[in-house]
Every structure is written in structure tokens, then in C-alpha cells.
Write a protein that holds these residues in place. Sequence first.
Motif, PDB file in Angstrom:
ATOM      1  N   GLU A 104       8.553  -7.075  -1.133  1.00  0.00           N
ATOM      2  CA  GLU A 104       9.962  -7.145  -1.476  1.00  0.00           C
ATOM      3  C   GLU A 104      10.627  -5.820  -1.138  1.00  0.00           C
ATOM      4  OE1 GLU A 104      10.076 -10.218  -5.162  1.00  0.00           O
ATOM      5  OE2 GLU A 104       8.987  -8.348  -5.531  1.00  0.00           O
ATOM      6  N   TYR A 105      11.958  -5.841  -1.008  1.00  0.00           N
ATOM      7  CA  TYR A 105      12.641  -4.649  -0.487  1.00  0.00           C
ATOM      8  C   TYR A 105      12.404  -3.418  -1.348  1.00  0.00           C
ATOM      9  CZ  TYR A 105      16.418  -5.251  -3.937  1.00  0.00           C
ATOM     10  OH  TYR A 105      17.128  -5.350  -5.098  1.00  0.00           O
ATOM     11  N   GLN A 106      12.257  -3.612  -2.697  1.00  0.00           N
ATOM     12  CA  GLN A 106      12.050  -2.450  -3.559  1.00  0.00           C
ATOM     13  C   GLN A 106      10.630  -1.895  -3.452  1.00  0.00           C
ATOM     14  OE1 GLN A 106      12.647  -5.540  -4.616  1.00  0.00           O
ATOM     15  NE2 GLN A 106      11.522  -6.080  -6.460  1.00  0.00           N
ATOM     16  N   ALA A 107       9.734  -2.644  -2.796  1.00  0.00           N
ATOM     17  CA  ALA A 107       8.341  -2.199  -2.657  1.00  0.00           C
ATOM     18  C   ALA A 107       8.064  -1.565  -1.296  1.00  0.00           C
ATOM     19  CB  ALA A 107       7.398  -3.380  -2.878  1.00  0.00           C
ATOM     20  N   LYS A 108       9.079  -1.462  -0.440  1.00  0.00           N
ATOM     21  CA  LYS A 108       8.831  -0.973   0.914  1.00  0.00           C
ATOM     22  C   LYS A 108       8.370   0.480   0.937  1.00  0.00           C
ATOM     23  CE  LYS A 108      11.708  -4.165   3.522  1.00  0.00           C
ATOM     24  NZ  LYS A 108      12.892  -4.341   4.382  1.00  0.00           N
ATOM     25  N   ALA A 109       8.909   1.302   0.044  1.00  0.00           N
ATOM     26  CA  ALA A 109       8.480   2.706   0.000  1.00  0.00           C
ATOM     27  C   ALA A 109       7.014   2.793  -0.388  1.00  0.00           C
ATOM     28  CB  ALA A 109       9.344   3.494  -0.986  1.00  0.00           C
ATOM     29  N   GLY A 110       6.612   1.974  -1.355  1.00  0.00           N
ATOM     30  CA  GLY A 110       5.212   1.948  -1.759  1.00  0.00           C
ATOM     31  C   GLY A 110       4.323   1.424  -0.657  1.00  0.00           C
ATOM     32  N   TYR A 111       4.814   0.436   0.088  1.00  0.00           N
ATOM     33  CA  TYR A 111       4.018  -0.122   1.182  1.00  0.00           C
ATOM     34  C   TYR A 111       3.743   0.923   2.244  1.00  0.00           C
ATOM     35  CZ  TYR A 111       2.465  -3.134   4.947  1.00  0.00           C
ATOM     36  OH  TYR A 111       1.718  -3.702   5.963  1.00  0.00           O
ATOM     37  N   LEU A 112       4.721   1.760   2.523  1.00  0.00           N
ATOM     38  CA  LEU A 112       4.552   2.795   3.539  1.00  0.00           C
ATOM     39  C   LEU A 112       3.379   3.714   3.191  1.00  0.00           C
ATOM     40  CD1 LEU A 112       5.778   3.958   6.154  1.00  0.00           C
ATOM     41  CD2 LEU A 112       7.195   5.437   4.712  1.00  0.00           C
ATOM     42  N   MET A 113       3.164   3.969   1.900  1.00  0.00           N
ATOM     43  CA  MET A 113       2.074   4.849   1.467  1.00  0.00           C
ATOM     44  C   MET A 113       0.762   4.101   1.271  1.00  0.00           C
ATOM     45  SD  MET A 113       4.037   7.341  -1.256  1.00  0.00           S
ATOM     46  CE  MET A 113       4.657   5.981  -2.259  1.00  0.00           C
TER      47      MET A 113
END
Length: 244
Positions: free
Chosen positions: A106-115
Motif C-alpha cells: 500500500e502507498y503508506q508502506a512504500k518507504a518500508g518496502y524500499l528498505m
Amino acid sequence: MADYQGEKFKEFLKTRNISVIKAAEMLGVSRNTVYQYFGSSSLTRETVINIITHFNTTEEEVFGIISKKPYENARIIGELPEENPENTRFIEISPGRYRMSVPLVEYQAKAGYLMEYADHTFIEELPRHEITVSKYHRGKYIAFEVDGDSMDDGTINSIPDGCIITCREIKRDLWQSKLHTHKYPNWVFVHRSKGVVVKQIKSQDLDTGVILLHSLNPNKDLYPDYEIHLDDVLQIFNVVKREF
């Protein structure tokens, strides 16, 4: 067809101490959809199959219905082993028709996905998204929720804000060849500094590893074309399906 009372599903969740948020994540649907299930007097057969499959239960336990064929026309194909390390799942709903379930960023998880994109545990804990397919697909698939309007030009080709895109990863050893943009015009790049971006490919330089990315939005003051280098890219996916 037997009536499947949503109230019984609600009571089942209570007995297992499962919250609506958790139920939605397990089923790969929104919380609002779960509440709609609660109010339904006749859940669809596909929904029932989804419930008993993802909660590892039976119709009898949830709805008090005994069936000689718990899945009737549905057959669990299961999880692909080595080709799908991120747990893509298939359920046959009719001959030649399957529900394909993939992790959803989900869009709010994209930063976490990058890491955490390489962390199997992180991927396993993501909510899920389902699409209907006509065959058993191999490869690594994931879905992303789109935010922003850089890929919205107001036409049928748009990927607007809130759209869910299901994507297939391109293995790194194939990056040295030209990415095929005719069959799959839309791409997702997981970039070290730019994050998860959805774009089209305007040009590719195989010698330098530079790719020119293009946004569909005609406002080029806000969304100009720009170059990225493959050395700065962590993952590449082609977009295989859009859902609005």
C-alpha cells in the motif's frame, strides 16, 4: 446454493479473537469489505472459498454447513515453491479460472518496502491482493497501490491515484537486454533515491545502462521526463494488470 450468513463469519472471528483489520489483511480485502460481509445474508461462493482457505478452516466451523466437497468446484493449487519465494497463491474457481493472490504494498508502506524489499518476513506480513487469471503463472509477482497523478492523462491508458497494479519482477540478469515495452508499456522501478516509481520507458541505452522515464501526465512542468541509471535500481517490474 446455500445461504452463508455474514453474522456467522463475524462470530467466527470473535471466537478466534481476530480483529477486522487482521481479517482484512488475511483475506486481501479492505476493512469496509469485511464489514459488508458481516451484513450479508448470502456471501458469494468465491468469498466463502476465500474465507475457509485463508483461515485454514471449514464451512462447517464457520457457517455450520456440512459439505461432502468443502471446496465444491474450487481446488487449491497452493503455493509455488522456488519460483515464488514471496508466496504467490492460486485457487482454481472453475476450469481454467484461478484466483491469484500476491503481496500488496500500500502507498503508506512504500518507504518500508524500499528498505525491506529483500526481507521475506516483511513480504509475508504484507496484506494481499487478488486477481483472476486464466493460467498458473510462475515468477515473482507483487501489487502496488499507486499514489499521485503522474501517470494520469485522463485516458483509458491512465494509472490514476489509488489504482492497484499487479506486477511481475524482471530478473536482474535480463536487465542487460532491452526491456520489452510493446507488450508491457508500464513499468515499476524500485530506485535507491526516488523510491517506488511507476513510469513508461521512453528510451534505453544498453551501453551506459541509462533509461529515460516518461510520465503520462501531459503537464511536463510538474512531471518532466528524467533519466535513471540501472546501478541505482533495486528491482524492475512490468505492470501486468491495473485495477481501479
